[in-house]
Motif scaffolding. Sequence first.
Motif, PDB file in Angstrom:
ATOM      1  N   ALA A 108       8.851 -18.987   8.998  1.00  0.00           N
ATOM      2  CA  ALA A 108       8.103 -19.971   8.200  1.00  0.00           C
ATOM      3  C   ALA A 108       6.882 -19.323   7.558  1.00  0.00           C
ATOM      4  CB  ALA A 108       7.680 -21.140   9.078  1.00  0.00           C
ATOM      5  N   THR A 109       6.831 -17.987   7.633  1.00  0.00           N
ATOM      6  CA  THR A 109       5.683 -17.249   7.097  1.00  0.00           C
ATOM      7  C   THR A 109       6.186 -16.174   6.151  1.00  0.00           C
ATOM      8  OG1 THR A 109       4.487 -17.598   9.161  1.00  0.00           O
ATOM      9  CG2 THR A 109       3.637 -15.894   7.683  1.00  0.00           C
ATOM     10  N   ILE A 110       5.556 -16.078   4.992  1.00  0.00           N
ATOM     11  CA  ILE A 110       5.909 -15.017   4.040  1.00  0.00           C
ATOM     12  C   ILE A 110       5.253 -13.726   4.505  1.00  0.00           C
ATOM     13  CG2 ILE A 110       5.716 -14.218   1.658  1.00  0.00           C
ATOM     14  CD1 ILE A 110       5.654 -17.129   0.790  1.00  0.00           C
ATOM     15  N   GLU A 111       6.097 -12.716   4.774  1.00  0.00           N
ATOM     16  CA  GLU A 111       5.586 -11.436   5.257  1.00  0.00           C
ATOM     17  C   GLU A 111       5.156 -10.553   4.087  1.00  0.00           C
ATOM     18  OE1 GLU A 111       7.930 -10.376   9.248  1.00  0.00           O
ATOM     19  OE2 GLU A 111       9.240 -10.528   7.498  1.00  0.00           O
ATOM     20  N   LYS A 112       4.059  -9.886   4.246  1.00  0.00           N
ATOM     21  CA  LYS A 112       3.534  -9.012   3.202  1.00  0.00           C
ATOM     22  C   LYS A 112       3.993  -7.588   3.457  1.00  0.00           C
ATOM     23  CE  LYS A 112      -0.709  -7.473   0.945  1.00  0.00           C
ATOM     24  NZ  LYS A 112      -2.197  -7.541   0.926  1.00  0.00           N
ATOM     25  N   GLY A 113       4.691  -7.018   2.475  1.00  0.00           N
ATOM     26  CA  GLY A 113       5.142  -5.642   2.599  1.00  0.00           C
ATOM     27  C   GLY A 113       4.018  -4.672   2.256  1.00  0.00           C
ATOM     28  N   ASP A 114       3.826  -3.658   3.113  1.00  0.00           N
ATOM     29  CA  ASP A 114       2.744  -2.698   2.881  1.00  0.00           C
ATOM     30  C   ASP A 114       3.137  -1.649   1.851  1.00  0.00           C
ATOM     31  OD1 ASP A 114       1.224  -4.002   4.767  1.00  0.00           O
ATOM     32  OD2 ASP A 114       1.984  -2.790   6.425  1.00  0.00           O
ATOM     33  N   GLU A 115       4.347  -1.102   1.992  1.00  0.00           N
ATOM     34  CA  GLU A 115       4.715  -0.014   1.092  1.00  0.00           C
ATOM     35  C   GLU A 115       6.214   0.211   1.145  1.00  0.00           C
ATOM     36  OE1 GLU A 115       3.296   3.788   2.557  1.00  0.00           O
ATOM     37  OE2 GLU A 115       2.852   2.857   4.506  1.00  0.00           O
ATOM     38  N   ILE A 116       6.720   0.865   0.110  1.00  0.00           N
ATOM     39  CA  ILE A 116       8.109   1.307   0.060  1.00  0.00           C
ATOM     40  C   ILE A 116       8.117   2.815   0.245  1.00  0.00           C
ATOM     41  CG2 ILE A 116      10.190   1.489  -1.358  1.00  0.00           C
ATOM     42  CD1 ILE A 116       9.405  -1.079  -2.715  1.00  0.00           C
ATOM     43  N   LEU A 117       8.883   3.291   1.233  1.00  0.00           N
ATOM     44  CA  LEU A 117       8.860   4.697   1.603  1.00  0.00           C
ATOM     45  C   LEU A 117      10.051   5.430   1.004  1.00  0.00           C
ATOM     46  CD1 LEU A 117       8.058   4.204   5.415  1.00  0.00           C
ATOM     47  CD2 LEU A 117       6.444   4.494   3.526  1.00  0.00           C
ATOM     48  N   GLY A 128       4.452  -5.283   7.795  1.00  0.00           N
ATOM     49  CA  GLY A 128       3.719  -5.640   9.010  1.00  0.00           C
ATOM     50  C   GLY A 128       3.739  -4.529  10.047  1.00  0.00           C
ATOM     51  N   GLY A 129       3.733  -3.294   9.602  1.00  0.00           N
ATOM     52  CA  GLY A 129       3.745  -2.164  10.529  1.00  0.00           C
ATOM     53  C   GLY A 129       5.107  -1.848  11.107  1.00  0.00           C
ATOM     54  N   LYS A 130       6.163  -2.509  10.633  1.00  0.00           N
ATOM     55  CA  LYS A 130       7.509  -2.281  11.149  1.00  0.00           C
ATOM     56  C   LYS A 130       8.395  -1.739  10.023  1.00  0.00           C
ATOM     57  CE  LYS A 130       6.930  -6.147  14.363  1.00  0.00           C
ATOM     58  NZ  LYS A 130       7.373  -7.502  14.714  1.00  0.00           N
ATOM     59  N   LEU A 131       9.383  -0.933  10.409  1.00  0.00           N
ATOM     60  CA  LEU A 131      10.233  -0.264   9.428  1.00  0.00           C
ATOM     61  C   LEU A 131      11.506  -1.081   9.180  1.00  0.00           C
ATOM     62  CD1 LEU A 131       9.731   2.392   7.949  1.00  0.00           C
ATOM     63  CD2 LEU A 131      11.302   3.513   9.558  1.00  0.00           C
TER      64      LEU A 131
END
Length: 483
Positions: A390-399, A430-433
């Motif tokens: 129910a929460t939109i996750e913010k992506g940090d980066e594309i590797l 969120g710090g996860k791959l």
Amino acid sequence: MGGDNAFMPQAHLLYGPKSMRAEKRSVAGRSVLASVAITTLKVIVGVSTGSLGILSEAAHSALDLIASLITLFSVQVSDKPADADHQYGHGKVENFSAFIETGLLLLTCVWIVYEAINRLFFHHVDIEPTIAAFLVMFFSMVLDYWRSRALGKIAEKYDSQALEADALHYSTDIWSSGVVVAGLLLVIVGRKAGVGWLRDADPIAALFVAGVVVYVSSRLARKTVDALLDAAPTGVRNRIIAAVRNVEGLLEVDRVRIRRAGNRYFADLSIGMARNVTFQHSERVADAVTAAVHKVLPDADVVVHSIPRAAYTENIFDRVRAVATQHNYNVHDVSVQNLHGRLHVEQHLELDEHLKLKDAHDHVTLLESEIRKEVPEISSILTHIESEPATIEKGDEILRDAGLEKTLKKIATEFPEILDVHDLAVKRVGGKLYVSCHCTLPDELPLSRVHDISTELEIRFKQAAPELFRVLIHPEPRTDNRR
């Protein structure tokens, strides 16, 4: 008109409400003025000649005047929109108006028959046919013809029962006036030819007028009583059922009720649908049912009530999902195993990610209990609880990790059904791959095998790269693998 009105295009679809009200009131008002004029002339001539035929016509016209006033009032009220106290509108006023007109016609008939029998057997009255009498009757016939056509045209245009009743009155008045003229002529012939029995032609003509009135009354009575008692138009219910049964997704047509108020029809339907369909799908089916009804009754006010039913083709998976749908739960990956004659069910249940474990477990316990009641042949149930995002996750980066991509693509070659892997993406959220990719597979491969390959490939990816938190694999057919 009558029952056939059900299949005519209705006024709401073809004409604006303002023009409809204006035309109906205008023709009803002109009919009132004409009734005043013709009733006055008939009374004057009837009294001066002593003709029962003309007096009966005058009485008939006087009641027609009252009926015209009632009609004018009814069309002014019936076209008012629905309000808090009259949720179905005011259309029944027209039906009630036609009912009153029927009663007035029957009163006319009673008086005419009484007076005619009195003159035939108890009290003879000599009449004096005059030129004025014939002129008034011929004028009445012309006026009635004009009124009947004008009222009938507007009644058909706007499907108005009150105006139709008036039009029917005046069309029969032409014939009854003709009978009175014939009676006066026979009286004159009897006097000149010395035929005594022809002196009774006038009251006999009055009885013919009464017969016409009875005929008109019987037609109006049947139609108005049917409308007031909400009788369905003949054959319409069966046509609606036949049209609705062609709607895809229906299991049954449980009930169809139709009522009429003025020129508007109201249809109430109950339909059976598979109990595990979504609310959105149910709404689409209801819209399709409404459209099917409108093909039979254009612009009808339609209410569709959906009833959940167990489909004849339901299997154990459908029954489990039906229980979950009943409680607005989303279950997936339902698996049923038959171990030594006992059925074991495994399922994944999505619940709000903000729920506490205790509350979530209570939901699961309730669902499993309901499933056992619905499907008693199940021996055990194991539910995997998943959080429903129910929460939109913010992506940090594309590797970009060429080594990881090469490793993952090499693993895909271990599966002979996988033709290629493309659009492979690695991202950190969120710090996860996270890893996602598209896999091309043969067009004819069964979906169950596609799911197994995707699951095995996901496991192999995570074995080769334990740092991966989530793997998403999108399978595509060989003939369309670029979407």
